[in-house]
Design an enzyme around this catalytic site. Structure first.
Site, PDB file in Angstrom:
ATOM      1  N   SER A 175       0.604  -1.090   0.047  1.00  0.00           N
ATOM      2  CA  SER A 175       0.018  -0.083   0.061  1.00  0.00           C
ATOM      3  C   SER A 175       0.920   1.310  -0.131  1.00  0.00           C
ATOM      4  O   SER A 175       0.473   2.403  -0.211  1.00  0.00           O
ATOM      5  CB  SER A 175      -1.119   0.036   1.306  1.00  0.00           C
ATOM      6  OG  SER A 175      -0.289  -0.029   2.402  1.00  0.00           O
ATOM      7  N   LYS A 220       1.205   4.825   6.800  1.00  0.00           N
ATOM      8  CA  LYS A 220       0.745   5.632   5.807  1.00  0.00           C
ATOM      9  C   LYS A 220       1.175   7.015   5.821  1.00  0.00           C
ATOM     10  O   LYS A 220       1.962   7.357   6.665  1.00  0.00           O
ATOM     11  CB  LYS A 220      -0.858   5.710   5.999  1.00  0.00           C
ATOM     12  CG  LYS A 220      -1.555   4.228   6.159  1.00  0.00           C
ATOM     13  CD  LYS A 220      -1.677   3.542   4.787  1.00  0.00           C
ATOM     14  CE  LYS A 220      -2.415   2.337   4.864  1.00  0.00           C
ATOM     15  NZ  LYS A 220      -2.115   1.355   3.812  1.00  0.00           N
TER      16      LYS A 220
END
Length: 170
Positions: free
Chosen positions: A50, A88
């Protein structure tokens, strides 16, 4: 009969002292390393794609165990859904408005340059606009097409940021 007793002498005492010092140094290094890992830095192996291309699946990153709410920072936090540690990027903070229009990120209406995102893979993606609640951050993966992030689980309280990525290692 006279028994001779062997005296270890100064050389034997020196060797014993050096051995004790060596053991003390080894123990100190182990304790320092354990303390650093528990409270300051920790390596983490990345289990998803991701954050590609910035951090690839299987890469190791070094986490500095201090929170951050700086936009653009790569941070670690526990996923609010399953408590797994995730990495993230902070794209917006409390009070800011965020939107994705045709794969481009807008914060407070301004286009945010993101050279680390492959926009051709997410062309036609739209999201928001949403306003990030005060005291929270909006987190997104660089590989927007596959990332499970704040678009799915919402903004995350700033105090839930447990570490900052300080060194992506390949």
């Amino acid at each position: 009969m006279t028994l001779l007793r062997r005296d270890s002498g100064p050389a034997g005492n020196r060797a014993s002292t050096q051995r004790r010092r060596y053991i003390a140094v080894v123990i100190a290094v182990l304790l320092l390393t354990a303390g650093l890992r528990m409270f300051v830095v920790e390596p983490l192996r990345v289990a998803s794609d991701s954050m590609e291309p910035t951090v690839g699946e299987g890469s190791t990153v070094l986490l500095f165990k201090q929170g951050s709410d700086a936009p653009g920072a790569l941070v670690a936090f526990n996923n609010p859904v399953d408590s797994k540690l995730m990495i993230k990027r902070i794209v917006a903070v409390g009070g800011q408005s965020i939107a994705i229009k045709d794969a481009l990120l807008y914060v407070d209406g301004a286009l945010i340059p993101e050279p680390f995102v492959d926009h051709s893979r997410i062309d036609g993606t739209y999201f928001g606009p949403v306003t990030v609640p005060e005291g929270q951050v909006f987190l997104m993966g660089d590989n927007r097409d596959v990332s499970v992030d704040s678009r799915e689980f919402g903004a995350v309280p700033s105090e839930d940021i447990t570490a900052v990525v300080i060194w992506p290692m390949r």
